[in-house]
Design a protein around this motif. Sequence first.
Motif, PDB file in Angstrom:
ATOM      1  N   ALA A  86       0.605   6.501  -3.577  1.00 19.60           N
ATOM      2  CA  ALA A  86       1.333   5.196  -3.883  1.00 19.60           C
ATOM      3  C   ALA A  86       0.373   4.021  -4.175  1.00 19.60           C
ATOM      4  O   ALA A  86       0.673   3.346  -4.961  1.00 19.60           O
ATOM      5  CB  ALA A  86       2.436   4.893  -2.606  1.00 19.60           C
ATOM      6  N   TYR A  90       3.380   0.060 -12.080  1.00 23.24           N
ATOM      7  CA  TYR A  90       4.232  -1.217 -11.812  1.00 23.24           C
ATOM      8  C   TYR A  90       3.755  -1.943 -10.856  1.00 23.24           C
ATOM      9  O   TYR A  90       2.935  -1.853 -10.035  1.00 23.24           O
ATOM     10  CB  TYR A  90       5.928  -0.728 -11.436  1.00 23.24           C
ATOM     11  CG  TYR A  90       5.963  -0.182  -9.979  1.00 23.24           C
ATOM     12  CD1 TYR A  90       6.409  -1.024  -9.203  1.00 23.24           C
ATOM     13  CD2 TYR A  90       5.857   0.999  -9.614  1.00 23.24           C
ATOM     14  CE1 TYR A  90       6.599  -0.656  -7.699  1.00 23.24           C
ATOM     15  CE2 TYR A  90       5.807   1.419  -8.247  1.00 23.24           C
ATOM     16  CZ  TYR A  90       6.326   0.627  -7.239  1.00 23.24           C
ATOM     17  OH  TYR A  90       6.710   0.817  -5.992  1.00 23.24           O
ATOM     18  N   LYS A 139       0.373 -12.057  -7.542  1.00 27.22           N
ATOM     19  CA  LYS A 139       0.197 -11.165  -8.843  1.00 27.22           C
ATOM     20  C   LYS A 139       0.739 -11.797 -10.163  1.00 27.22           C
ATOM     21  O   LYS A 139       0.543 -10.793 -10.773  1.00 27.22           O
ATOM     22  CB  LYS A 139       1.675 -10.253  -8.336  1.00 27.22           C
ATOM     23  CG  LYS A 139       1.608  -9.489  -7.147  1.00 27.22           C
ATOM     24  CD  LYS A 139       0.212  -8.595  -6.737  1.00 27.22           C
ATOM     25  CE  LYS A 139       0.424  -7.780  -5.480  1.00 27.22           C
ATOM     26  NZ  LYS A 139       1.399  -6.890  -5.405  1.00 27.22           N
ATOM     27  N   VAL A 151       3.941  -4.482  -7.675  1.00 27.01           N
ATOM     28  CA  VAL A 151       4.623  -4.573  -6.546  1.00 27.01           C
ATOM     29  C   VAL A 151       4.801  -6.260  -5.993  1.00 27.01           C
ATOM     30  O   VAL A 151       3.939  -6.890  -5.823  1.00 27.01           O
ATOM     31  CB  VAL A 151       3.971  -3.926  -5.336  1.00 27.01           C
ATOM     32  CG1 VAL A 151       4.764  -4.170  -3.860  1.00 27.01           C
ATOM     33  CG2 VAL A 151       4.144  -2.439  -5.611  1.00 27.01           C
ATOM     34  N   SER A 209       9.822  -3.109  -5.816  1.00 27.55           N
ATOM     35  CA  SER A 209       9.077  -3.518  -4.244  1.00 27.55           C
ATOM     36  C   SER A 209       8.196  -2.113  -4.020  1.00 27.55           C
ATOM     37  O   SER A 209       8.316  -1.312  -4.988  1.00 27.55           O
ATOM     38  CB  SER A 209      10.336  -3.283  -3.198  1.00 27.55           C
ATOM     39  OG  SER A 209      11.229  -1.976  -3.477  1.00 27.55           O
ATOM     40  N   SER A 210       7.663  -2.322  -2.733  1.00 31.04           N
ATOM     41  CA  SER A 210       6.422  -1.236  -2.631  1.00 31.04           C
ATOM     42  C   SER A 210       7.214   0.204  -2.345  1.00 31.04           C
ATOM     43  O   SER A 210       6.522   1.201  -2.558  1.00 31.04           O
ATOM     44  CB  SER A 210       5.613  -1.841  -1.341  1.00 31.04           C
ATOM     45  OG  SER A 210       6.520  -2.119  -0.262  1.00 31.04           O
ATOM     46  N   ASP A 211       8.425   0.023  -2.080  1.00 29.66           N
ATOM     47  CA  ASP A 211       9.197   1.670  -1.821  1.00 29.66           C
ATOM     48  C   ASP A 211      10.266   1.601  -2.802  1.00 29.66           C
ATOM     49  O   ASP A 211      11.077   2.246  -2.993  1.00 29.66           O
ATOM     50  CB  ASP A 211       9.917   1.317  -0.460  1.00 29.66           C
ATOM     51  CG  ASP A 211      11.086   0.425  -0.436  1.00 29.66           C
ATOM     52  OD1 ASP A 211      11.125  -0.514  -1.156  1.00 29.66           O
ATOM     53  OD2 ASP A 211      11.861   0.408   0.487  1.00 29.66           O
ATOM     54  N   HIS A 256       0.693   1.562  -7.395  1.00 29.44           N
ATOM     55  CA  HIS A 256       1.129   0.058  -7.092  1.00 29.44           C
ATOM     56  C   HIS A 256       0.093  -0.889  -7.831  1.00 29.44           C
ATOM     57  O   HIS A 256      -1.200  -0.633  -7.837  1.00 29.44           O
ATOM     58  CB  HIS A 256       0.967  -0.259  -5.384  1.00 29.44           C
ATOM     59  CG  HIS A 256       2.177   0.310  -4.769  1.00 29.44           C
ATOM     60  ND1 HIS A 256       1.995   0.383  -3.371  1.00 29.44           N
ATOM     61  CD2 HIS A 256       3.439   0.807  -5.332  1.00 29.44           C
ATOM     62  CE1 HIS A 256       3.202   0.943  -2.959  1.00 29.44           C
ATOM     63  NE2 HIS A 256       3.994   1.244  -4.067  1.00 29.44           N
ATOM     64  N   ASP A 257       0.807  -1.703  -8.753  1.00 28.14           N
ATOM     65  CA  ASP A 257      -0.208  -2.869  -9.326  1.00 28.14           C
ATOM     66  C   ASP A 257      -0.769  -2.188 -10.203  1.00 28.14           C
ATOM     67  O   ASP A 257      -1.784  -2.913 -10.997  1.00 28.14           O
ATOM     68  CB  ASP A 257      -0.865  -3.588  -8.351  1.00 28.14           C
ATOM     69  CG  ASP A 257      -0.119  -4.365  -7.405  1.00 28.14           C
ATOM     70  OD1 ASP A 257       1.147  -4.847  -7.600  1.00 28.14           O
ATOM     71  OD2 ASP A 257      -0.731  -4.869  -6.424  1.00 28.14           O
ATOM     72  N   ASP A 312       6.682  -8.002  -2.667  1.00 31.06           N
ATOM     73  CA  ASP A 312       7.651  -7.702  -1.495  1.00 31.06           C
ATOM     74  C   ASP A 312       7.857  -8.973  -0.716  1.00 31.06           C
ATOM     75  O   ASP A 312       8.494  -9.250   0.286  1.00 31.06           O
ATOM     76  CB  ASP A 312       6.740  -6.884  -0.591  1.00 31.06           C
ATOM     77  CG  ASP A 312       6.868  -5.387  -0.984  1.00 31.06           C
ATOM     78  OD1 ASP A 312       7.912  -4.814  -1.416  1.00 31.06           O
ATOM     79  OD2 ASP A 312       5.957  -4.679  -0.780  1.00 31.06           O
ATOM     80  N   LEU A 360       8.522   4.360  -8.051  1.00 33.67           N
ATOM     81  CA  LEU A 360       7.559   5.017  -7.299  1.00 33.67           C
ATOM     82  C   LEU A 360       7.828   6.526  -7.154  1.00 33.67           C
ATOM     83  O   LEU A 360       6.659   7.317  -7.403  1.00 33.67           O
ATOM     84  CB  LEU A 360       7.353   4.445  -5.958  1.00 33.67           C
ATOM     85  CG  LEU A 360       6.606   4.799  -4.862  1.00 33.67           C
ATOM     86  CD1 LEU A 360       5.061   5.035  -5.641  1.00 33.67           C
ATOM     87  CD2 LEU A 360       6.510   4.310  -3.683  1.00 33.67           C
TER      88      LEU A 360
END
Length: 416
Positions: free
Chosen positions: A156, A164, A176, A166, A136-138, A160-161, A168, A142
């Motif tokens: 972040a 790893y 993705k 993301v 996840s984004s969180d 992200h992407d 959500d 991360l």
Amino acid sequence: MKTLMLLFVALGFCVSASVSAGQSTIRMVNGMWYQEGAFVSQIWYSIEGVLTTTTPDVIDDELDLRGGFVIPPLVEGHNHNLQNPWLANNFAPNYERAGILYGLMLCGSHHNAAETRTILDQTSLDIQLAGACISSSDGHPLRMALQSFADEGVTAADIHDRDYIVIDSIADIDEKWPLINASSSEFIKIILVHSDREERRGNPSFHGINGLQAELVQPLTAELQRRGLRVVAHVESNADFTTAVNAGVDIIAHLPGYRWERGYDPEGYRLSDAIIEQAAAQGTAVITTVSVSEMVYPDNPEQLAQVQALQINNLSRLHAAGVAIIPGTDRFDVNVVHELKYLQNFGIFTPEQLLDSAVKIGPQRLFTDRKIGEFKEGYESNFVVLQENPLQNIAHLESVALVVKHGEVVFKAHQK
């Protein structure tokens, strides 16, 4: 691989002439070969890198194994120390020297997966590289990534992407896919971290160490498998394990409970009998990584003992149910033999079962289309010669004298 002159001193393993890898016919004598839980004196031949017991018309060379104990190469079921170009260059020789020729790297990045594979292709290793990791984004990893690059002002958005992928929402799965597909991997890793505890979302204490939302795991797994990928799930708790098994993942990347979240009920890491039975029925494999706990609790023997008691309980029931167990460390400081020694101390597995997990079950699960992990007619001529019997003590896996891949010697220990 290039032609290798296999001429060793009298006290070593002897091959009489120059051998072109995979092209010569070699007779291998005086070896005790691992067969069905025991070591048996046999003569095998390697013809163009393939095993046979049928005597060929022409024999180019003879390899005297000098009474050594011959096993298929080992597997490292969970690591990260070969998953980028720098790591592959620096850690691959350690694998070869230890006779660990198979492995699963579990959180590479799609942007350098091709370069990493090019490096690994120059070695004797067969590595399944999960070139994409989904969270996840969180979510994990991360926080780890932000801490690693803190001096470089990385945010972040930079991670992200790239480091790893993301996801959500359901819509993210299709959006993705080009990033996922870019890694050209057979395996992909999804991350679940206490996925049943929604109160972690939005809490700064858990930002960067969460994982996928539980409701996304089943549709994501189904879509990844529909597209031909095999799904490995990072899990922390019984709830994560249950969500992953219900979703139909192929492999569980950790035995839950190697680390207990402060303030959480330890019973949340105990697997239910029902989900263990379901995992067995579905053919879901579990990678151990139990020795990570000694790193988590190096100065707290009482806590470590409690964690180990729960690990023993979970592993005992998984083993009794017939769930496939694959040894893996998720550690840079040791190799899979350490994990096997750690498991040996649990008293759950016989020596044969431990050895089979590392040389047969693991390799055959990772490479389903290969004839490896056993000594049979037509199987690949890949083997490790040990000076001591690992059925007497699994630590004897460290007594590597010789490593052979497709009939070619790739490592020979110095002998006095």
